[in-house]
Design an enzyme around this catalytic site. Structure first.
Site, PDB file in Angstrom:
ATOM      1  N   ALA A 223       0.851  -1.391  -0.011  1.00 52.42           N
ATOM      2  CA  ALA A 223       0.110  -0.086   0.055  1.00 52.42           C
ATOM      3  C   ALA A 223       0.823   1.140  -0.169  1.00 52.42           C
ATOM      4  O   ALA A 223       2.021   1.239   0.400  1.00 52.42           O
ATOM      5  CB  ALA A 223      -0.870   0.065   1.260  1.00 52.42           C
TER       6      ALA A 223
ATOM      7  N   GLY B  37       0.812  -5.210   1.153  1.00 52.33           N
ATOM      8  CA  GLY B  37      -0.416  -5.008   0.131  1.00 52.33           C
ATOM      9  C   GLY B  37      -0.298  -5.695  -1.061  1.00 52.33           C
ATOM     10  O   GLY B  37      -1.237  -6.256  -1.926  1.00 52.33           O
TER      11      GLY B  37
ATOM     12  N   GLU C 277      -0.488  -9.227  -0.741  1.00 55.82           N
ATOM     13  CA  GLU C 277      -1.741  -9.629  -0.421  1.00 55.82           C
ATOM     14  C   GLU C 277      -2.900  -9.570  -1.674  1.00 55.82           C
ATOM     15  O   GLU C 277      -3.585 -10.303  -1.770  1.00 55.82           O
ATOM     16  CB  GLU C 277      -2.277  -8.436   0.638  1.00 55.82           C
ATOM     17  CG  GLU C 277      -1.660  -8.643   1.805  1.00 55.82           C
ATOM     18  CD  GLU C 277      -2.079  -7.827   3.114  1.00 55.82           C
ATOM     19  OE1 GLU C 277      -1.685  -6.593   2.642  1.00 55.82           O
ATOM     20  OE2 GLU C 277      -2.587  -8.081   4.074  1.00 55.82           O
TER      21      GLU C 277
ATOM     22  N   GLU D  24       4.883  -5.489   7.015  1.00 60.55           N
ATOM     23  CA  GLU D  24       4.025  -4.301   7.780  1.00 60.55           C
ATOM     24  C   GLU D  24       4.579  -4.036   9.416  1.00 60.55           C
ATOM     25  O   GLU D  24       4.719  -3.136   9.628  1.00 60.55           O
ATOM     26  CB  GLU D  24       2.734  -4.607   7.996  1.00 60.55           C
ATOM     27  CG  GLU D  24       1.968  -4.534   6.765  1.00 60.55           C
ATOM     28  CD  GLU D  24       2.084  -5.693   5.644  1.00 60.55           C
ATOM     29  OE1 GLU D  24       2.824  -6.727   5.853  1.00 60.55           O
ATOM     30  OE2 GLU D  24       1.278  -5.507   4.621  1.00 60.55           O
TER      31      GLU D  24
HETATM   32  N1  CAA Z   1       4.682   2.924  -0.571  1.00 61.69           N
HETATM   33  C1  CAA Z   1       5.112   4.371  -1.052  1.00 61.69           C
HETATM   34  N2  CAA Z   1       6.178   4.454  -1.764  1.00 61.69           N
HETATM   35  C2  CAA Z   1       6.863   3.437  -1.854  1.00 61.69           C
HETATM   36  C3  CAA Z   1       6.518   2.142  -1.391  1.00 61.69           C
HETATM   37  C4  CAA Z   1       5.357   2.080  -0.685  1.00 61.69           C
HETATM   38  N3  CAA Z   1       4.845   0.667  -0.027  1.00 61.69           N
HETATM   39  N4  CAA Z   1       7.670   1.213  -1.702  1.00 61.69           N
HETATM   40  C5  CAA Z   1       8.347   2.052  -2.361  1.00 61.69           C
HETATM   41  N5  CAA Z   1       8.209   3.229  -2.585  1.00 61.69           N
HETATM   42  C6  CAA Z   1       8.955   4.253  -3.267  1.00 61.69           C
HETATM   43  C7  CAA Z   1       9.954   4.841  -2.422  1.00 61.69           C
HETATM   44  O1  CAA Z   1       9.704   5.649  -1.502  1.00 61.69           O
HETATM   45  C8  CAA Z   1      10.932   5.585  -3.469  1.00 61.69           C
HETATM   46  O2  CAA Z   1      10.402   6.626  -3.804  1.00 61.69           O
HETATM   47  P1  CAA Z   1      11.290   7.899  -3.715  1.00 61.69           P
HETATM   48  O3  CAA Z   1      12.265   7.689  -4.733  1.00 61.69           O
HETATM   49  O4  CAA Z   1      10.268   9.390  -3.979  1.00 61.69           O
HETATM   50  O5  CAA Z   1      11.970   8.173  -2.360  1.00 61.69           O
HETATM   51  C9  CAA Z   1      10.510   4.466  -4.644  1.00 61.69           C
HETATM   52  O6  CAA Z   1       9.414   3.828  -4.238  1.00 61.69           O
HETATM   53  C10 CAA Z   1      11.748   3.650  -5.003  1.00 61.69           C
HETATM   54  O7  CAA Z   1      11.877   2.741  -3.634  1.00 61.69           O
HETATM   55  P2  CAA Z   1      13.202   2.586  -2.762  1.00 61.69           P
HETATM   56  O8  CAA Z   1      14.236   3.755  -3.246  1.00 61.69           O
HETATM   57  O9  CAA Z   1      12.753   2.423  -1.441  1.00 61.69           O
HETATM   58  O10 CAA Z   1      13.807   1.377  -3.718  1.00 61.69           O
HETATM   59  P3  CAA Z   1      14.823   0.132  -2.970  1.00 61.69           P
HETATM   60  O11 CAA Z   1      15.121  -0.634  -4.236  1.00 61.69           O
HETATM   61  O12 CAA Z   1      15.850   1.042  -2.079  1.00 61.69           O
HETATM   62  O13 CAA Z   1      14.024  -0.780  -1.875  1.00 61.69           O
HETATM   63  C11 CAA Z   1      12.195  -1.923  -1.385  1.00 61.69           C
HETATM   64  C12 CAA Z   1      12.926  -1.384  -2.495  1.00 61.69           C
HETATM   65  C13 CAA Z   1      12.802  -2.702  -0.417  1.00 61.69           C
HETATM   66  C14 CAA Z   1      10.724  -2.648  -1.921  1.00 61.69           C
HETATM   67  C15 CAA Z   1      11.797  -0.392  -0.513  1.00 61.69           C
HETATM   68  O14 CAA Z   1      11.117   0.326  -1.407  1.00 61.69           O
HETATM   69  C16 CAA Z   1      10.691  -0.720   0.633  1.00 61.69           C
HETATM   70  O15 CAA Z   1      10.839  -1.571   1.493  1.00 61.69           O
HETATM   71  N6  CAA Z   1       9.403  -0.521   0.338  1.00 61.69           N
HETATM   72  C17 CAA Z   1       8.263  -0.692   1.212  1.00 61.69           C
HETATM   73  C18 CAA Z   1       7.711  -1.907   1.391  1.00 61.69           C
HETATM   74  C19 CAA Z   1       6.639  -2.013   2.403  1.00 61.69           C
HETATM   75  O16 CAA Z   1       6.971  -1.666   3.489  1.00 61.69           O
HETATM   76  N7  CAA Z   1       5.327  -2.447   2.160  1.00 61.69           N
HETATM   77  C20 CAA Z   1       4.389  -2.581   3.043  1.00 61.69           C
HETATM   78  C21 CAA Z   1       3.439  -1.290   2.914  1.00 61.69           C
HETATM   79  S1  CAA Z   1       2.136  -1.326   4.128  1.00 61.69           S
HETATM   80  C22 CAA Z   1       1.058  -2.267   3.578  1.00 61.69           C
HETATM   81  O17 CAA Z   1       1.126  -2.752   2.475  1.00 61.69           O
HETATM   82  C23 CAA Z   1      -0.231  -2.124   4.489  1.00 61.69           C
HETATM   83  C24 CAA Z   1      -1.152  -3.204   3.963  1.00 61.69           C
HETATM   84  O18 CAA Z   1      -1.174  -4.423   4.441  1.00 61.69           O
HETATM   85  C25 CAA Z   1      -2.311  -3.059   3.428  1.00 61.69           C
END
Ligand code: CAA
Length: 256
Positions: A66, A111, A114, A134
């Site tokens: 998400a 998400g 999911e 999460e």
């Molecule tokens: N939401 C918003 N933006 C996201 C995102 C997310 N889930 N995942 C990645 N992005 C964005 C980053 O913020 C970044 O944007 P900026 O360049 O503007 O900073 C861009 O995408 C590229 O990502 P990274 O620079 O972080 O890329 P990376 O290769 O260094 O890392 C990754 C990749 C390990 C996937 C890392 O992006 C990450 O950990 N992302 C978050 C994953 C996460 O926590 N997902 C769960 C979300 S909560 C959820 O889903 C709740 C639910 O159950 C409904």
């Protein structure tokens, strides 16, 4: 018509691509609304479409979860409303009467995993990584992951993945029962369309009935889904959520 998804017809198959590669295809509200709309209307009503493949744009991600930036200031009530709506969208896919395959072409996290778990079948490319991270944000999975992961992988593996927040690779995901097949990136869509083609030679009425019957057998989980929605919402009111999300946005490790 859509800003965040693209739908392309490959013969009788609709290829739905989530198209926000800059943000690793994170599910913003608008993206989720568009997916919901597509499954409610175009994909359901178009009788020329007999099956659907969901994949992510770009080479890096299926869907990285998400959109964290959108919910960073959510209250518990807003968090709970998000989970309720997300569950509705995922259920629509889970119960869709035509086969739906998730073609996991990279990160499928939170998400995003999911969403893949709600599909009927998952095929992963060998560079895919899946996880429910999460807890790193002070949250729990909120789009059905606590229930559907346990259904597929069993309670022990589900607890390991959710409590550690760690990703696993495609081979482990197959071993855990999360994905049906692992193929090279080049073969991902062709493997998915080939599998769907086999299904198109069978009765579409029988396929819809089979989806319904299998889902009905798992319906006992309904209470679990309700507890996930409540717990996801409650997480938004905690200091851990504040710390987890602040840390993600500041690109540092959370200090819980
Ligand atoms: N939401 C918003 N933006 C996201 C995102 C997310 N889930 N995942 C990645 N992005 C964005 C980053 O913020 C970044 O944007 P900026 O360049 O503007 O900073 C861009 O995408 C590229 O990502 P990274 O620079 O972080 O890329 P990376 O290769 O260094 O890392 C990754 C990749 C390990 C996937 C890392 O992006 C990450 O950990 N992302 C978050 C994953 C996460 O926590 N997902 C769960 C979300 S909560 C959820 O889903 C709740 C639910 O159950 C409904």
């Amino acid at each position: 018509m859509y800003n965040n998804i693209k739908i392309q017809l490959l013969d009788q198959t609709a290829l739905l691509e989530i198209d926000r590669p800059k943000f690793l295809n994170a599910l913003s509200r608008e993206t989720l609304e568009e997916i919901e709309h597509a499954f409610q209307h175009d994909l359901l009503q178009n009788t020329a479409i007999r099956g659907v493949i969901i994949t992510g744009a770009g080479e890096k991600a299926f869907v990285a979860g998400a959109d964290i930036k959108e919910f960073e200031n959510y209250s518990s009530e807003e968090g709970m409303a998000l989970a309720k709506w997300g569950h509705g969208v995922m259920n629509r896919i889970y119960e869709f009467p035509k086969p739906v395959i998730a073609a996991i072409n990279g990160y499928a996290l939170g998400g995003g995993l999911e969403l893949a778990l709600a599909c009927h079948i998952r095929i992963a490319s060998d560079n895919a990584k899946v996880g429910l991270p999460e807890v790193s944000l002070g949250l729990i999975p909120g789009y059905g992951g606590t229930q559907r992961l346990a259904d597929l992988a069993g309670r022990g593996k589900a607890l390991e993945m959710i409590m550690s927040g760690e990703m696993i690779d495609a081979q482990d995901a197959q071993q855990w029962g999360l994905v049906n097949h692992v193929v090279s990136s080049d073969e991902l869509i062709s493997k998915s369309t080939d599998l769907l083609k086999k299904m198109y030679s069978k009765s579409s009425h029988a396929i819809a009935a089979a989806i319904k019957a299998i889902n009905a057998g798992l319906d006992k989980q309904k209470d679990g889904y309700e507890s996930e929605i409540a717990a996801f919402g409650d997480s938004f009111g905690t200091p851990d959520f504040r710390e987890g999300v602040d840390a993600f946005l500041a690109k540092r490790k959370p200090n819980f």
